[in-house]
Write a protein that holds these residues in place. Structure first.
Motif, mmCIF file in Angstrom:
data_model
loop_
_atom_site.group_PDB
_atom_site.id
_atom_site.type_symbol
_atom_site.label_atom_id
_atom_site.label_comp_id
_atom_site.label_asym_id
_atom_site.label_seq_id
_atom_site.Cartn_x
_atom_site.Cartn_y
_atom_site.Cartn_z
ATOM 1 N N ALA A 189 6.957 12.756 3.557
ATOM 2 C CA ALA A 189 7.653 11.694 4.287
ATOM 3 C C ALA A 189 6.687 10.603 4.746
ATOM 4 O O ALA A 189 7.008 9.408 4.706
ATOM 5 N N THR A 190 5.487 11.009 5.168
ATOM 6 C CA THR A 190 4.486 10.031 5.608
ATOM 7 C C THR A 190 4.025 9.159 4.457
ATOM 8 O O THR A 190 3.920 7.929 4.590
ATOM 9 N N TYR A 191 3.755 9.768 3.312
ATOM 10 C CA TYR A 191 3.303 9.002 2.151
ATOM 11 C C TYR A 191 4.386 8.054 1.656
ATOM 12 O O TYR A 191 4.091 6.926 1.243
ATOM 13 N N GLU A 192 5.638 8.504 1.675
ATOM 14 C CA GLU A 192 6.725 7.643 1.215
ATOM 15 C C GLU A 192 6.838 6.395 2.083
ATOM 16 O O GLU A 192 7.060 5.287 1.578
ATOM 17 N N TYR A 193 6.694 6.561 3.387
ATOM 18 C CA TYR A 193 6.776 5.398 4.269
ATOM 19 C C TYR A 193 5.545 4.505 4.105
ATOM 20 O O TYR A 193 5.670 3.273 4.107
ATOM 21 N N PRO A 215 7.972 0.213 -1.061
ATOM 22 C CA PRO A 215 7.885 -1.124 -1.681
ATOM 23 C C PRO A 215 8.312 -2.249 -0.757
ATOM 24 O O PRO A 215 7.832 -3.373 -0.896
ATOM 25 N N TRP A 216 9.237 -1.974 0.192
ATOM 26 C CA TRP A 216 9.710 -3.062 1.047
ATOM 27 C C TRP A 216 8.643 -3.532 2.031
ATOM 28 O O TRP A 216 8.812 -4.570 2.681
ATOM 29 N N HIS A 217 7.530 -2.820 2.143
ATOM 30 C CA HIS A 217 6.437 -3.288 2.989
ATOM 31 C C HIS A 217 5.805 -4.570 2.463
ATOM 32 O O HIS A 217 5.102 -5.272 3.195
#
Length: 297
Positions: free
Chosen positions: A67-71, A75-77
């Motif tokens: 979950a941490t890596y996904e955030y 891509p929306w970052h």
């Protein structure tokens, strides 16, 4: 202890054991300390919201790490300058060697899938099969990404001495350098109590927003039903109910005069036709009488 107290204790222990390490790993992925802390907080918030599922997971730390890596790599970052992966990493808080800075710059230049694979395998120390499972790829695909990432680092940083060594030795060298690089940045993770309270507030806001949207949808549907007529008016009936346009007095007098003139023309033509018929019938009558007289034969 009660069940809520047991859940709180288990979550706090998981946070104490893995939050600091996850923050360092997220920093290697993004190059931004604040984004790394935010990603770790997001991962643990999701874990607390889904704690019944996380508690029975064979690897709770892996669940939070995913979950941490996904955030961190979302891509929306890219549309948010403050959350975008750094092109050039933020300046390290602790004194670091130039080679460490160059390693971080090279690491951030890799595509996100290759960077994640390298951090998991050479940074965290997962096996190739475990890495492939966490990145949701096949083992050959994970091996190809790892080899490509190592080749790029060896080509850009020949001083690391990766060239000419077997893959196992390359992994050991990179593991030691990545650990030193991550330890140079002091990034205290958020407290477990703060994460839990923030997760509960976020879940409450989400619930209120969902119920608000449902209520708004119901209100719009009710207004639509009230405003929309429930019957269909036939076309003939609708035309008969249409209001007639008012006629001005001048137009009414003009139409009357036009009708009167037409009537006079029609009467004159009728009389003229009757006179013509009477004038032509008189000679014909005299001829018929002459034929009937004996002396005319």
């Amino acid at each position: 202890m009660t069940q809520p107290e047991q859940a709180t204790t288990a979550f706090d222990e998981l946070h104490t054991r893995h939050a600091a390490a996850l923050t360092r790993q997220a920093f290697l992925l993004t190059g931004r300390p604040r984004l790394a802390q935010r990603a770790v907080e997001r991962g643990f918030r999701l874990a607390w919201q889904h704690w019944p599922q996380v508690a029975v997971d064979p690897n709770p730390a892996g669940w939070v790490r995913a979950a941490t890596y996904e955030y961190a790599l979302a891509p929306w970052h890219r549309v948010c300058p403050g959350l975008r992966t750094a092109r050039t990493p933020d300046r390290l808080a602790a004194p670091a060697e130039p080679s460490d800075q160059a390693l971080l710059v090279t690491l951030l230049s890799l595509p996100a899938p290759y960077r994640r694979t390298l951090v998991l395998h050479d940074g965290v120390g997962l096996g190739l099969c475990e890495t492939a499972a966490e990145i949701e790829a096949s083992t050959p695909a994970a091996a190809g990404r790892l080899a490509h990432a190592r080749e790029q680092i060896a080509e850009r940083l020949p001083e690391l001495g990766l060239g000419g060594h077997p893959p196992v030795r390359q992994g050991e060298i990179l593991r030691a350098r990545l650990a030193r690089l991550a330890a140079a940045e002091q990034m205290p993770p958020p407290a477990a109590e703060f994460v839990r309270s923030g997760s509960e507030r976020s879940a409450e806001r989400t619930t209120r927003a969902v119920f608000g949207l449902i209520g708004l949808f119901a209100l719009v549907t009710l207004l639509t039903v009230i405003v929309t007529p429930d019957h269909h008016t036939p076309q003939e009936q609708s035309l008969s109910r249409m209001p007639h346009a008012p006629v001005s007095p001048e137009r009414h007098r003009g139409e009357s005069a036009h009708k009167a003139g037409g009537a006079r023309k029609a009467g004159g033509a009728h009389r003229h036709g009757n006179a013509h018929r009477h004038g032509s019938e008189a000679p014909r009558k005299r001829l018929r009488q002459a034929r009937l007289r004996p002396e005319t034969r």
